[in-house]
Motif scaffolding. Structure first.
Motif, PDB file in Angstrom:
ATOM      1  N   GLY A   1     -22.781  -2.802  93.435  1.00  0.00           N
ATOM      2  CA  GLY A   1     -22.838  -3.126  94.858  1.00  0.00           C
ATOM      3  C   GLY A   1     -23.793  -4.275  95.128  1.00  0.00           C
ATOM      4  O   GLY A   1     -24.271  -4.944  94.203  1.00  0.00           O
ATOM      5  N   HIS A   2     -24.047  -4.501  96.382  1.00  0.00           N
ATOM      6  CA  HIS A   2     -25.032  -5.522  96.777  1.00  0.00           C
ATOM      7  C   HIS A   2     -25.337  -5.368  98.252  1.00  0.00           C
ATOM      8  O   HIS A   2     -24.496  -4.877  99.018  1.00  0.00           O
TER       9      HIS A   2
ATOM     10  N   GLU B   1     -30.594   5.954 107.091  1.00  0.00           N
ATOM     11  CA  GLU B   1     -30.870   6.658 108.351  1.00  0.00           C
ATOM     12  C   GLU B   1     -29.692   6.497 109.309  1.00  0.00           C
ATOM     13  O   GLU B   1     -29.299   7.449 109.985  1.00  0.00           O
ATOM     14  N   TYR B   2     -29.104   5.304 109.340  1.00  0.00           N
ATOM     15  CA  TYR B   2     -27.932   5.064 110.184  1.00  0.00           C
ATOM     16  C   TYR B   2     -26.775   5.963 109.778  1.00  0.00           C
ATOM     17  O   TYR B   2     -26.036   6.505 110.607  1.00  0.00           O
ATOM     18  N   LEU B   3     -26.614   6.159 108.462  1.00  0.00           N
ATOM     19  CA  LEU B   3     -25.524   7.006 107.949  1.00  0.00           C
ATOM     20  C   LEU B   3     -25.791   8.500 108.156  1.00  0.00           C
ATOM     21  O   LEU B   3     -24.938   9.333 107.864  1.00  0.00           O
TER      22      LEU B   3
ATOM     23  N   ILE C   1     -21.027   9.039  98.450  1.00  0.00           N
ATOM     24  CA  ILE C   1     -19.958   8.051  98.604  1.00  0.00           C
ATOM     25  C   ILE C   1     -20.217   7.177  99.835  1.00  0.00           C
ATOM     26  O   ILE C   1     -20.044   5.948  99.800  1.00  0.00           O
ATOM     27  N   LYS C   2     -20.678   7.812 100.936  1.00  0.00           N
ATOM     28  CA  LYS C   2     -21.000   7.037 102.140  1.00  0.00           C
ATOM     29  C   LYS C   2     -22.035   5.948 101.842  1.00  0.00           C
ATOM     30  O   LYS C   2     -21.883   4.790 102.233  1.00  0.00           O
ATOM     31  N   VAL C   3     -23.097   6.352 101.129  1.00  0.00           N
ATOM     32  CA  VAL C   3     -24.145   5.380 100.792  1.00  0.00           C
ATOM     33  C   VAL C   3     -23.585   4.306  99.861  1.00  0.00           C
ATOM     34  O   VAL C   3     -23.813   3.110 100.059  1.00  0.00           O
ATOM     35  N   GLY C   4     -22.799   4.744  98.861  1.00  0.00           N
ATOM     36  CA  GLY C   4     -22.202   3.786  97.927  1.00  0.00           C
ATOM     37  C   GLY C   4     -21.366   2.741  98.651  1.00  0.00           C
ATOM     38  O   GLY C   4     -21.465   1.547  98.371  1.00  0.00           O
ATOM     39  N   LEU C   5     -20.556   3.180  99.611  1.00  0.00           N
ATOM     40  CA  LEU C   5     -19.715   2.233 100.360  1.00  0.00           C
ATOM     41  C   LEU C   5     -20.581   1.293 101.198  1.00  0.00           C
ATOM     42  O   LEU C   5     -20.306   0.088 101.270  1.00  0.00           O
ATOM     43  N   ALA C   6     -21.631   1.838 101.815  1.00  0.00           N
ATOM     44  CA  ALA C   6     -22.510   0.998 102.644  1.00  0.00           C
ATOM     45  C   ALA C   6     -23.261  -0.027 101.792  1.00  0.00           C
ATOM     46  O   ALA C   6     -23.674  -1.074 102.302  1.00  0.00           O
TER      47      ALA C   6
END
Ligand SMILES: [Zn+2]
Length: 191
Positions: free
Chosen positions: A104-105, A182-184, A61-66
């Protein structure tokens, strides 16, 4: 010259997680002897049942939001059946028509020096298979061994729309995605 059109399918191993996708096996297998990070679930033994790693979903979910995706209210896992020696269950648990994140984009620097919007079709979760180890090169090996330590490692598959127009743009996209994950702190590129 014909236009170059590239879409990418990227497998991100969520290797900052402590345990595998559907069992309690440790993910810290990289320096371990073969088949020491396995259990009845990731070996696909009869009667064993998967339990979804909650943290893996949070990471997804974190990656999806980012990636500016829509996080779906309902998501579904299913069995992708195929036979291969590194897949002891005879199927991979993956997602198909109900992925975790869609539409996403992200922006990259395009070949013309301007910002270019790259659409993300989806990001879905699945498990890694094991690994075949050939005795020598693949064409000359007399036998092949299999290491199931990687089997069941959590993966996030990111699929783009065909919005990239050169290998350089594809590289720019991969670099951007890598910096985001990596930031996440969901991915360690040093492994
Ligand atoms: Zn296991």
């Amino acid at each position: 010259m014909d236009d170059v059109i590239i879409g990418l399918e990227i497998h991100v191993q969520l290797n900052r997680l402590q345990s595998k996708m559907f069992c309690g096996c440790s993910t810290a297998y990289h320096d371990s002897p073969p088949n020491t990070h396995t259990c009845p679930i990731c070996l696909g033994l009869p009667g064993s049942l998967p339990v979804l790693n909650k943290k893996a979903v949070e990471y997804g979910i974190k990656v999806g939001l980012a990636l500016n995706c829509k996080i779906e209210e309902e998501t579904l896992f299913y069995r992708k059946n195929y036979y291969y020696p590194d897949l002891p269950k005879g199927f991979q648990i993956s997602q198909y028509d109900y992925p975790l994140a869609t539409n996403g984009h992200i922006m990259i620097l395009g070949d013309d020096g301007a910002e270019r919007n790259i659409r993300i079709n989806r990001a879905h979760m699945e498990e890694d298979p094991g690994r075949l180890v050939h005795a020598g090169t693949i064409d000359k090996a007399k036998y092949t061994m299999v290491d199931y330590n990687r089997c069941g490692m959590p993966l996030l598959e990111v699929v783009t729309e065909p919005d990239l127009h050169s290998p350089r743009e594809a590289r720019a996209f991969l670099d951007k995605l890598k910096s985001i994950i990596e930031y996440l702190e969901v991915f360690d590129g040093s492994l």
